[in-house]
Design a protein around this motif. Structure first.
Motif, short mmCIF file in Angstrom:
data_model
loop_
_atom_site.label_atom_id
_atom_site.label_comp_id
_atom_site.label_asym_id
_atom_site.label_seq_id
_atom_site.Cartn_x
_atom_site.Cartn_y
_atom_site.Cartn_z
N ALA A 111 -36.10 -77.77 22.55
CA ALA A 111 -35.99 -76.55 22.25
C ALA A 111 -34.62 -76.49 21.25
N PHE A 112 -34.86 -75.57 20.15
CA PHE A 112 -34.04 -75.57 18.77
C PHE A 112 -33.25 -74.24 18.82
N ARG A 113 -32.86 -74.27 17.93
CA ARG A 113 -32.13 -72.67 17.11
C ARG A 113 -32.16 -72.97 15.20
N PHE A 114 -32.66 -72.16 14.54
CA PHE A 114 -32.35 -73.06 13.79
C PHE A 114 -31.36 -72.89 12.37
N PRO A 115 -31.25 -74.32 12.26
CA PRO A 115 -29.60 -74.61 11.13
C PRO A 115 -29.07 -73.21 11.36
N SER A 116 -27.93 -73.01 10.50
CA SER A 116 -27.96 -71.67 9.86
C SER A 116 -26.10 -72.38 9.38
N LEU A 117 -24.73 -71.01 8.65
CA LEU A 117 -23.58 -71.32 8.42
C LEU A 117 -23.18 -71.87 9.40
N PHE A 133 -36.94 -82.34 8.88
CA PHE A 133 -36.57 -80.95 8.91
C PHE A 133 -37.82 -79.69 9.02
N GLU A 134 -39.14 -81.31 8.66
CA GLU A 134 -40.50 -80.56 8.04
C GLU A 134 -41.01 -79.69 9.41
N GLU A 135 -40.64 -80.10 11.10
CA GLU A 135 -40.91 -79.18 11.71
C GLU A 135 -40.18 -77.50 11.57
N THR A 136 -39.26 -78.17 11.25
CA THR A 136 -38.15 -76.88 11.80
C THR A 136 -38.54 -76.01 10.53
N ASP A 137 -39.13 -76.18 9.26
CA ASP A 137 -39.35 -75.46 8.50
C ASP A 137 -40.57 -74.36 8.84
N GLU A 190 -31.63 -85.58 1.76
CA GLU A 190 -32.74 -84.35 0.62
C GLU A 190 -33.26 -83.56 0.99
N SER A 191 -33.64 -83.87 2.83
CA SER A 191 -34.51 -83.35 3.39
C SER A 191 -33.54 -81.55 4.05
N ARG A 192 -32.14 -82.48 4.56
CA ARG A 192 -31.66 -81.26 4.49
C ARG A 192 -31.25 -80.15 3.67
N ARG A 193 -30.75 -80.89 2.76
CA ARG A 193 -30.88 -79.80 1.49
C ARG A 193 -32.41 -78.99 1.14
N ARG A 194 -33.25 -79.81 1.33
CA ARG A 194 -34.77 -78.94 0.14
C ARG A 194 -34.40 -77.87 1.46
N TYR A 195 -34.12 -78.00 2.88
CA TYR A 195 -34.17 -76.71 3.60
C TYR A 195 -33.70 -75.36 3.86
N PHE A 196 -32.15 -76.00 3.35
CA PHE A 196 -31.38 -74.41 3.66
C PHE A 196 -31.71 -74.55 2.13
N LEU A 197 -31.98 -74.57 0.80
CA LEU A 197 -32.08 -74.18 -0.42
C LEU A 197 -33.20 -73.56 -0.76
N LYS A 198 -34.45 -73.58 0.36
CA LYS A 198 -35.62 -73.37 0.29
C LYS A 198 -35.93 -71.74 0.46
N ASN A 199 -34.91 -71.92 1.69
CA ASN A 199 -35.34 -71.26 2.97
C ASN A 199 -33.82 -70.16 2.80
N HIS A 200 -32.89 -70.90 2.07
CA HIS A 200 -30.99 -69.61 2.11
C HIS A 200 -31.13 -69.05 1.21
N GLY A 201 -31.43 -70.10 -0.43
CA GLY A 201 -30.86 -70.11 -2.00
C GLY A 201 -29.55 -70.57 -2.22
N TRP A 202 -29.08 -71.46 -3.32
CA TRP A 202 -28.12 -72.26 -3.39
C TRP A 202 -26.95 -71.76 -2.53
N LEU A 203 -26.53 -70.35 -3.02
CA LEU A 203 -25.19 -70.21 -2.48
C LEU A 203 -24.81 -70.44 -0.83
#
Length: 348
Positions: free
Chosen positions: A151-157, A219-223, A269-282
Motif C-alpha cells: 500500500a502506497f501514497r502517491f509520489p509527490s515533491l 507507474f501505470e497502476e499509480t496513474d 520515462e514512465s516516472r516523468r510521464r506520471y509527474f508531467l501528466k498529473n502535476h505539470g512542468w513546474l
C-alpha cells in the motif's frame, strides 16, 4: 480489437488477467494456484495475454492448459508485439467490457505470483460489501509469509525529497508523504496499490477508461489509481487477501535478493510521464531538482560514512539525463526497451 479466447458466461463475477512475457513456467505455477480458487467466486474466468514473448511461451501454456484440463476457465490471448504492461492488460480488458456479459470485476494478477487460499474471494467479497470502493488489492508476501510493501501514497515533491536525501530527520518530518504506508493487518484506504494483485470494479473502467498505454512499465497502476480517485473511486488495501509475489522476475529491475540492475530508460520515462501528466512542468522540475540535490548529498554522505553502495549503477547520471531539467516539458510517449532492463538502452 482481438476477441477474447474464452467465452464470458452470464453473471461472470471476475475476469482474471495475467500478462506474460517469457515467464511461462511462472504463469503455469500461478494458474495451478488458481485451481481451487476458481469456484469460490461465481463464473470466474482467466485470460493470459502473451506479450509477444517469442520464446515458445504460447505453445507451452497451451500444452499445460490441455494437460491439466483447465480449458473451461482459462484461455491464451497472443499479442503480435510487446506493448508493455498496460497494453497487455488492455488487450483482454477491452473486449471483456464490450462483451454481451461483461465481468463485474477485472482482477489484475502478475505472472510471478502464487495465490493463497481465499485471496480472490476475499477481494470480491470486500468490493461487494463496499460498493463505493473502486478497487481493492492484496497483501503481498514471500514464500515464508513475510509481508512486502503493498500500500502506497502517491509520489509527490515531499516523497522525492525524502527518497533523495535519505536522512533520518527529513524522513521523520516528511513521514506523512513517504511512499510506503505503515503495515497494517486490517483493511484500510490507500492512495495506490501494486498491480500484482488488484481487483477493479467494472464501473471504474466505464468512467475513466482503460490503463494508460503511454507507460511501458512502472507507474501505470499509480496513474490509474490517481485517475480513479479523482473520479470519486477510492482504493483500499485488503491484507486478509494474501498473494505470494516474486518481484522482478520478468525484468530484473526490482529483484530483492541481489543488487539491482541498471534502471532501464522506460522507468525514467514512465516516472516523468506520471509527474508531467498529473502535476505539470513546474512541479515536475521541482521534484527532479529536489531528488537530484538530495541524492547527490546522499552519495557524499555514503562515501564519508563508508556505507555500501546498494543503488542501481549510474543512477544519478541516468536520472539527470532523463529528467525534465534536460528533456523539457513534453509528456513522453512510450519508450520501448531494446531488451528489458538492458544497459544497451543507455548511452555509454
Amino acid at each position: 480489437m482481438l476477441p477474447l479466447p474464452i467465452a464470458l458466461p452470464e453473471s461472470c463475477a471476475v475476469l482474471v488477467v495475467i500478462v506474460n512475457y517469457r515467464v511461462a513456467d511462472l504463469v503455469i505455477d500461478c494458474l495451478r494456484s488458481l485451481v481451487p480458487e476458481i469456484n469460490t467466486v461465481q463464473n470466474t474466468r482467466v485470460v493470459v495475454v502473451d506479450n509477444a514473448s517469442g520464446d515458445g511461451s504460447v505453445e507451452k501454456l497451451q500444452a499445460a492448459i490441455a494437460t491439466e484440463n483447465w480449458g473451461d476457465w482459462v484461455g491464451i490471448l497472443p499479442s503480435d508485439h510487446n506493448g508493455g504492461y498496460a497494453y497487455g492488460n488492455n488487450l483482454a480488458i477491452r473486449p471483456a467490457l464490450a462483451a454481451a456479459h461483461p465481468p463485474d470485476y477485472v482482477y489484475l494478477l502478475n505472472p510471478d505470483t502464487i495465490v493463497r487460499p481465499g485471496a480472490i474471494h476475499t477481494l470480491w467479497r470486500f468490493l461487494e460489501q463496499h460498493p463505493e470502493v473502486g478497487m481493492a488489492g492484496s497483501g503481498l508476501e514471500d514464500l515464508a509469509g513475510n509481508q512486502r510493501p503493498t500500500a502506497f501514497r502517491f509520489p509527490s515533491l515531499q516523497s522525492e525529497i525524502d527518497a533523495g536525501f535519505r536522512l533520518g530527520l527529513i524522513t521523520r518530518l516528511l513521514s506523512p508523504w513517504t511512499i510506503t504506508q505503515p503495515k497494517t493487518d486490517i483493511p484500510c484506504p490507500t492512495d495506490w496499490l501494486s498491480g500484482a494483485s488488484l481487483m477493479i470494479r467494472r464501473s471504474v473502467f466505464e468512467q475513466i477508461g482503460l490503463l494508460d498505454e503511454g507507460y511501458f512499465l512502472y507507474f501505470e497502476e499509480t496513474d490509474f489509481c490517481l485517475q480513479a480517485q479523482r473520479a470519486g473511486w477510492p482504493c483500499w488495501y485488503v491484507p486478509t487477501s494474501r498473494v505470494v509475489h516474486f518481484p522482478g522476475s520478468s525484468t530484473g529491475v526490482t529483484k530483492r535478493d541481489e543488487r539491482p540492475q541498471r534502471r532501464p530508460i522506460y522507468w525514467f520515462e514512465s516516472r516523468r510521464r506520471y509527474f508531467l501528466k498529473n502535476h505539470g512542468w513546474l512541479y515536475t522540475a521541482l521534484t527532479d531538482l529536489a531528488w537530484t540535490l538530495g541524492f547527490t548529498s546522499w552519495r557524499f554522505r555514503r562515501i564519508l560514512q563508508r556505507k555500501p553502495d546498494l543503488d542501481p549503477p549510474h543512477l544519478l547520471g541516468d536520472f539527470v539525463r532523463n529528467s525534465t531539467l534536460v528533456k523539457g516539458a513534453a509528456i513522453p510517449a512510450q519508450t520501448l526497451p531494446l531488451s528489458a532492463a538492458s544497459p544497451a538502452e543507455h548511452p555509454p
